[in-house]
Enzyme design. Structure first.
Site, short mmCIF file in Angstrom:
data_model
loop_
_atom_site.label_atom_id
_atom_site.label_comp_id
_atom_site.label_asym_id
_atom_site.label_seq_id
_atom_site.Cartn_x
_atom_site.Cartn_y
_atom_site.Cartn_z
N ASN A 111 0.77 -1.25 -0.12
CA ASN A 111 0.08 0.03 -0.05
C ASN A 111 1.02 1.21 0.09
O ASN A 111 0.58 2.27 -0.69
CB ASN A 111 -1.07 0.10 1.14
CG ASN A 111 -1.87 -1.19 1.12
OD1 ASN A 111 -2.12 -1.76 0.18
ND2 ASN A 111 -2.66 -1.37 2.30
N HIS A 157 -17.97 36.63 -30.46
CA HIS A 157 -19.26 35.78 -30.96
C HIS A 157 -18.81 35.35 -32.50
O HIS A 157 -19.75 34.98 -33.20
CB HIS A 157 -20.63 36.73 -30.99
CG HIS A 157 -20.75 37.45 -29.84
ND1 HIS A 157 -21.57 37.01 -28.86
CD2 HIS A 157 -20.15 38.73 -29.32
CE1 HIS A 157 -21.62 37.90 -27.83
NE2 HIS A 157 -20.89 39.05 -28.22
N SER A 278 -7.19 13.33 -49.11
CA SER A 278 -8.38 12.22 -49.09
C SER A 278 -8.07 11.28 -49.90
O SER A 278 -7.48 11.45 -51.14
CB SER A 278 -9.47 13.31 -49.54
OG SER A 278 -10.80 12.41 -50.10
N LYS A 284 -7.93 17.89 -51.58
CA LYS A 284 -7.92 17.95 -50.12
C LYS A 284 -6.70 17.69 -49.21
O LYS A 284 -5.73 17.33 -49.78
CB LYS A 284 -8.94 16.72 -49.33
CG LYS A 284 -10.32 16.87 -49.80
CD LYS A 284 -11.11 18.01 -48.87
CE LYS A 284 -11.80 17.15 -47.84
NZ LYS A 284 -12.43 18.32 -46.92
N ASN A 286 -6.40 17.99 -45.30
CA ASN A 286 -7.13 17.94 -44.13
C ASN A 286 -6.36 18.04 -42.69
O ASN A 286 -5.38 17.54 -42.65
CB ASN A 286 -8.10 16.63 -44.01
CG ASN A 286 -8.98 16.62 -44.91
OD1 ASN A 286 -9.63 17.48 -45.42
ND2 ASN A 286 -9.20 15.37 -45.48
N GLU A 291 -7.40 18.07 -35.40
CA GLU A 291 -8.95 17.72 -35.08
C GLU A 291 -8.52 16.51 -33.87
O GLU A 291 -9.33 16.36 -33.22
CB GLU A 291 -9.47 16.94 -36.39
CG GLU A 291 -9.85 18.19 -37.42
CD GLU A 291 -10.23 17.34 -38.73
OE1 GLU A 291 -9.43 17.05 -39.42
OE2 GLU A 291 -11.59 17.06 -38.70
N LYS A 326 -4.25 4.04 -12.03
CA LYS A 326 -3.07 4.17 -12.81
C LYS A 326 -3.40 4.65 -14.30
O LYS A 326 -3.02 5.34 -14.77
CB LYS A 326 -2.10 3.08 -12.84
CG LYS A 326 -1.70 2.96 -11.32
CD LYS A 326 -0.97 1.54 -11.02
CE LYS A 326 -1.23 1.12 -9.44
NZ LYS A 326 -2.46 1.30 -8.75
#
Ligand code: ARG
Length: 459
Positions: A111, A157, A278, A284, A286, A291, A326
């Site tokens: 312990n 905003h 892609s 593409k 990406n 992300e 853990k």
């Protein structure tokens, strides 16, 4: 067969499911170095206190060195039947040195042993993460210096608000990360106290020296209460809380990268090294790494929730539930380390598209506040009235499909006769940013000074 460590009172060995649910060796083997170092410190203390002989202490020390070498060279045979790293190491030590190995566990329990290992490991992980956050700050400061005068729309905003410099925007993250490092440093203080010698829960009748083992393991001090020493896990929860806030900051920055490299903004180009193509759409590129940094924040926050829930109902002292402490901590530390690595690379490599940022500044009436301020300063209007007049000018420009600076003086004077030709001097984004030179503001000169300060404070 009954267990070799406690087989005395057991007639049969564990069921297969029992062994599987009980074993932690698959993950706590990560503690091997800390476990061995703590055992060596404990054994040396037992010798110094006259609790075991110097010969036994010597045999234990050398045997543990060999165990360490076997683990590091990959020849060590880990056994699930031996449950955890502590018993795997001790069992191998017994094979190597015989009887003296059985004296190592005097005045100790798994312990206090596991709590000691965990704190030592986490202390190292915190130090490694702190260095990685610092690397990210260095990359951000480097870009901020290069882009101190690069003007982009600032948003509230997510609506165009006032022009800011890209450097200023990046330095905002340097501040967040600085506080993250502060939280890590602070939590390190509470990690860095030694449970060793608390034994199972109540302390021990042997004349041990907990201050000596604490010092040998470079802990600040021994924990004051043996029950607390073996059952406290707030040090790990605190790490996960600090780590969650850090993960949220990384996620916000990742989200901005995703936005900025989208075609709607096109403010930055990420390097090929941190993007993917892609399989169907040839055009593409990406921002997968960004992300994933955003997505992986979920793991870290999940780890915090996991440990809070594991601990919340546990009476003192140790309960086996604590073995579940853990994996969330490992997962969070690993995830943060990888996210920091990827984010540092993305920031270091990114190219700001100054022309695209400048072009974005031509819509959104970013200098409307400057116009209102001019009406206050040069024409003596109360700010509320200036706000109203500017609002009418914005409407006029919007209807005309042009920017404020494109309105003629006659058009402006038709709205308010107090406007003079001087107004045009405040309607450029260069002037707007340069004028915001208050401490902590976005003026390029302020940003350069802030970057220099940030180098001194953080690097
Ligand atoms: N493997 C255990 C853990 O991770 C070590 C401590 C076990 N102690 C005990 N009394 N069963 O927590």
């Amino acid at each position: 067969a009954a267990n070799t460590m406690w087989g005395g009172r057991f007639a049969v060995g564990p069921d297969e499911a029992m062994e599987r649910i009980n074993a932690s060796i698959d993950f706590d083997r990560r503690f091997y170095r800390e476990d061995i170092a703590a055992s060596q410190a404990h054994a040396a203390m037992l010798v110094a206190q006259g609790i075991i002989s110097a010969e036994d202490g010597d045999a234990i020390h050398r045997g543990l060195e060999q165990v360490l070498q076997e683990i590091e060279s990959g020849t060590f045979a880990f056994s699930a039947a031996l449950e955890d790293i502590h018993m795997n190491v001790e069992a191998r030590l017994a094979e190597l040195i015989g009887t003296p190995a059985g004296r190592l566990h005097t005045a100790r329990s798994r312990n206090d042993q596991v709590a000691t290992d965990f704190r030592l490991w986490l202390r190292g992980a915190v130090d490694a993460l702190d260095a990685q956050v610092r690397d990210l700050q260095a990359a951000l400061i480097g870009q901020a210096e290069a882009e101190a005068a690069t003007i982009m729309p600032g948003y509230t905003h997510l609506q165009a608000a006032q022009p800011v410099t890209f450097g200023h925007h990046l330095l905002a993250y340097v501040e967040m990360l600085g506080r993250d490092r502060g939280r890590l440093t602070d939590c390190r203080k509470r990690i860095n106290e030694s449970p060793l010698g608390a034994a199972a829960l109540a302390g021990t009748s042997f004349p041990i020296d907990r201050h000596a083992t604490a010092a040998a393991l470079r802990f600040e001090r021994p924990l004051a209460n043996s029950l607390d020493a073996v059952s406290a896990r707030d040090f790990a929860i605190e790490f996960l809380a600090a780590g969650s806030i850090l993960a949220v900051h990384l996620s916000r920055l990742a989200e901005e990268l995703v936005l900025w490299c989208s075609q709607g903004f096109a403010f930055v180009t990420l390097s090929d090294a941190f993007t993917t193509g892609s399989s169907i759409m040839p055009q593409k590129k990406n921002p997968d790494a960004a992300e994933l940094v955003r997505g992986k924040a979920g793991r870290v926050i999940g780890a915090l929730t996991t440990l809070l829930v594991v601990i919340k109902g546990l009476p003192m002292a140790y309960g086996k539930d604590m073995q579940e402490d853990k994996e969330p901590v490992f997962e969070a530390a690993d995830t943060l380390g990888l996210c920091l690595l990827a984010m540092t690379g993305m920031i270091r490599d990114l190219k700001a598209d100054r022309a695209a940022m400048a072009a974005a500044c031509s819509s959104g009436f970013l200098t409307a506040t400057d116009l209102a301020d001019w009406l206050v300063r040069a024409a003596g209007l109360p700010f509320r009235e200036a706000h109203h007049v500017t609002g009418r000018l914005v409407k006029l420009a919007e209807d005309g499909g042009c920017d404020l600076a494109d309105l003629s003086l006659e058009q402006m004077q038709a709205v308010d006769g107090r406007i003079t030709d001087d107004v045009f001097s405040v309607l450029t984004v260069e002037r707007a940013t340069a004028s915001r030179s208050s401490f902590g503001g976005t003026a390029p000169a302020q940003v350069r000074a802030a970057a220099t300060q940030a180098r001194e404070r953080f690097l």
